[in-house]
Scaffold this motif. Structure first.
Motif, PDB file in Angstrom:
ATOM      1  N   PRO A 129      42.764   2.664 102.519  1.00 15.11           N
ATOM      2  CA  PRO A 129      43.449   1.756 103.278  1.00 15.11           C
ATOM      3  C   PRO A 129      42.646   0.889 104.346  1.00 15.11           C
ATOM      4  CG  PRO A 129      44.581   4.008 103.732  1.00 15.11           C
ATOM      5  CD  PRO A 129      43.200   4.137 102.734  1.00 15.11           C
ATOM      6  N   TYR A 130      41.151   1.334 104.415  1.00 15.45           N
ATOM      7  CA  TYR A 130      40.364   0.411 105.187  1.00 15.45           C
ATOM      8  C   TYR A 130      39.385  -0.281 104.230  1.00 15.45           C
ATOM      9  CZ  TYR A 130      42.154   3.564 108.615  1.00 15.45           C
ATOM     10  OH  TYR A 130      42.702   4.348 109.665  1.00 15.45           O
ATOM     11  N   ALA A 131      39.002   0.222 103.220  1.00 16.31           N
ATOM     12  CA  ALA A 131      37.925  -0.527 102.490  1.00 16.31           C
ATOM     13  C   ALA A 131      38.184  -1.558 101.806  1.00 16.31           C
ATOM     14  CB  ALA A 131      37.384   0.605 101.494  1.00 16.31           C
ATOM     15  N   ARG A 132      37.265  -2.611 101.456  1.00 16.30           N
ATOM     16  CA  ARG A 132      37.506  -3.691 100.728  1.00 16.30           C
ATOM     17  C   ARG A 132      37.580  -3.471  99.257  1.00 16.30           C
ATOM     18  NH1 ARG A 132      34.042  -7.612 102.356  1.00 16.30           N
ATOM     19  NH2 ARG A 132      32.347  -6.933 100.650  1.00 16.30           N
ATOM     20  N   SER A 133      36.478  -2.521  98.884  1.00 18.70           N
ATOM     21  CA  SER A 133      36.455  -1.922  97.655  1.00 18.70           C
ATOM     22  C   SER A 133      35.879  -0.697  97.737  1.00 18.70           C
ATOM     23  CB  SER A 133      35.639  -2.881  96.818  1.00 18.70           C
ATOM     24  OG  SER A 133      34.186  -2.912  97.278  1.00 18.70           O
ATOM     25  N   ILE A 134      36.155   0.231  96.616  1.00 16.72           N
ATOM     26  CA  ILE A 134      35.237   1.662  96.759  1.00 16.72           C
ATOM     27  C   ILE A 134      35.090   1.916  95.304  1.00 16.72           C
ATOM     28  CG2 ILE A 134      35.910   4.013  96.821  1.00 16.72           C
ATOM     29  CD1 ILE A 134      38.410   3.343  98.399  1.00 16.72           C
ATOM     30  N   MET A 135      33.603   2.379  95.378  1.00 16.73           N
ATOM     31  CA  MET A 135      33.130   2.416  94.120  1.00 16.73           C
ATOM     32  C   MET A 135      32.611   4.100  94.102  1.00 16.73           C
ATOM     33  SD  MET A 135      30.603  -0.643  93.731  1.00 16.73           S
ATOM     34  CE  MET A 135      30.487  -0.845  95.595  1.00 16.73           C
ATOM     35  N   TYR A 136      32.299   4.457  93.209  1.00 15.37           N
ATOM     36  CA  TYR A 136      31.746   6.139  92.737  1.00 15.37           C
ATOM     37  C   TYR A 136      30.560   5.981  92.201  1.00 15.37           C
ATOM     38  CZ  TYR A 136      31.408  10.813  91.328  1.00 15.37           C
ATOM     39  OH  TYR A 136      30.857  12.221  90.923  1.00 15.37           O
ATOM     40  N   GLY A 137      29.676   6.787  92.683  1.00 15.04           N
ATOM     41  CA  GLY A 137      28.300   7.158  91.999  1.00 15.04           C
ATOM     42  C   GLY A 137      27.086   6.969  93.011  1.00 15.04           C
ATOM     43  N   GLU A 138      26.215   6.207  92.537  1.00 14.55           N
ATOM     44  CA  GLU A 138      25.059   5.786  93.254  1.00 14.55           C
ATOM     45  C   GLU A 138      24.907   4.166  93.344  1.00 14.55           C
ATOM     46  OE1 GLU A 138      23.035   7.669  94.892  1.00 14.55           O
ATOM     47  OE2 GLU A 138      24.505   9.674  94.060  1.00 14.55           O
ATOM     48  N   ALA A 139      24.487   3.830  94.301  1.00 15.76           N
ATOM     49  CA  ALA A 139      24.281   2.280  94.342  1.00 15.76           C
ATOM     50  C   ALA A 139      23.944   1.660  92.907  1.00 15.76           C
ATOM     51  CB  ALA A 139      23.416   1.672  95.367  1.00 15.76           C
ATOM     52  N   CYS A 140      22.740   2.078  92.355  1.00 15.97           N
ATOM     53  CA  CYS A 140      22.225   1.501  91.078  1.00 15.97           C
ATOM     54  C   CYS A 140      23.127   1.752  90.095  1.00 15.97           C
ATOM     55  CB  CYS A 140      20.933   2.231  91.070  1.00 15.97           C
ATOM     56  SG  CYS A 140      21.041   4.116  90.633  1.00 15.97           S
ATOM     57  N   SER A 141      24.099   2.553  90.178  1.00 15.64           N
ATOM     58  CA  SER A 141      25.019   2.860  88.668  1.00 15.64           C
ATOM     59  C   SER A 141      26.607   3.060  89.245  1.00 15.64           C
ATOM     60  CB  SER A 141      24.640   3.884  87.935  1.00 15.64           C
ATOM     61  OG  SER A 141      24.463   5.041  88.765  1.00 15.64           O
ATOM     62  N   ALA A 142      26.946   2.390  90.187  1.00 10.19           N
ATOM     63  CA  ALA A 142      28.433   2.627  90.694  1.00 10.19           C
ATOM     64  C   ALA A 142      29.332   2.374  89.895  1.00 10.19           C
ATOM     65  CB  ALA A 142      28.498   2.089  92.091  1.00 10.19           C
ATOM     66  N   VAL A 143      30.414   3.105  89.770  1.00  9.20           N
ATOM     67  CA  VAL A 143      31.655   2.844  88.894  1.00  9.20           C
ATOM     68  C   VAL A 143      32.847   2.309  89.934  1.00  9.20           C
ATOM     69  CG1 VAL A 143      33.455   3.929  87.503  1.00  9.20           C
ATOM     70  CG2 VAL A 143      30.975   4.623  87.368  1.00  9.20           C
TER      71      VAL A 143
END
Length: 169
Positions: A147-161
């Protein structure tokens, strides 16, 4: 030679690391099959005697998961009775495995976090951890962040999904 610039450090990307919320404390698992006849049959009198003779003080201030490693059919009262014995000593008692215990701890912790710092920001839920963060904690954290984030990724910054992106308004 060109200067190396850390684009991740300079980005608006926020990292949400579940390890930051991992509760300190010893986690133990009690297998009640040790108190069953041949690991499968619960005889109430014998079971109660085993519990009476067990040293419950060894679980002082620990997180305890209670389970049965065999396919024995255990009446509900048996697990509850073990929990009653643990109550004066353990920080928390759950039915299940250590992973179930950690999941239960995160279910208490995550609702209390103020997620407003992630408002309208891209967030990465850090994936690699040195501590045993259960999958259900990642799922729950993502639900609270959404509900807060503009986008959500999973992993590490260099290889986020990518997992979620806010719909255009």
């Amino acid at each position: 030679m060109e200067e190396i610039i850390n684009k991740v450090a300079n980005s608006a990307l926020e990292v949400f690391d579940l390890e930051d919320y991992y509760p300190k404390g010893v986690r133990v698992q009690i297998d009640i099959s040790q108190w069953l006849l041949e690991g499968f049959l619960l005889k109430e009198k014998d079971f109660r005697e085993h519990l009476k003779n067990h040293d419950w003080t060894q679980y002082q201030d620990q997180y305890v998961a209670v389970h049965c490693s065999t396919d024995a059919i255990i009446p509900a009262w048996a697990l509850i009775l073990v929990a009653v014995q643990l109550a004066p000593f353990a920080k928390k008692v759950v039915n299940g495995t250590i992973e179930d215990l950690d999941g239960s701890l995160y279910e208490e912790i995550l609702p209390a976090i103020d997620y407003s710092a992630y408002k309208n920001k891209p967030v990465i839920v850090k994936g690699c951890s040195r501590k045993p963060v259960p999958m259900r904690a990642y799922i729950l954290a993502t639900a609270y962040l959404q509900p807060y984030a503009r986008s959500i990724m999973y992993g590490e910054a260099c290889s986020a999904v990518p997992l979620y992106k806010e719909a255009k308004k």
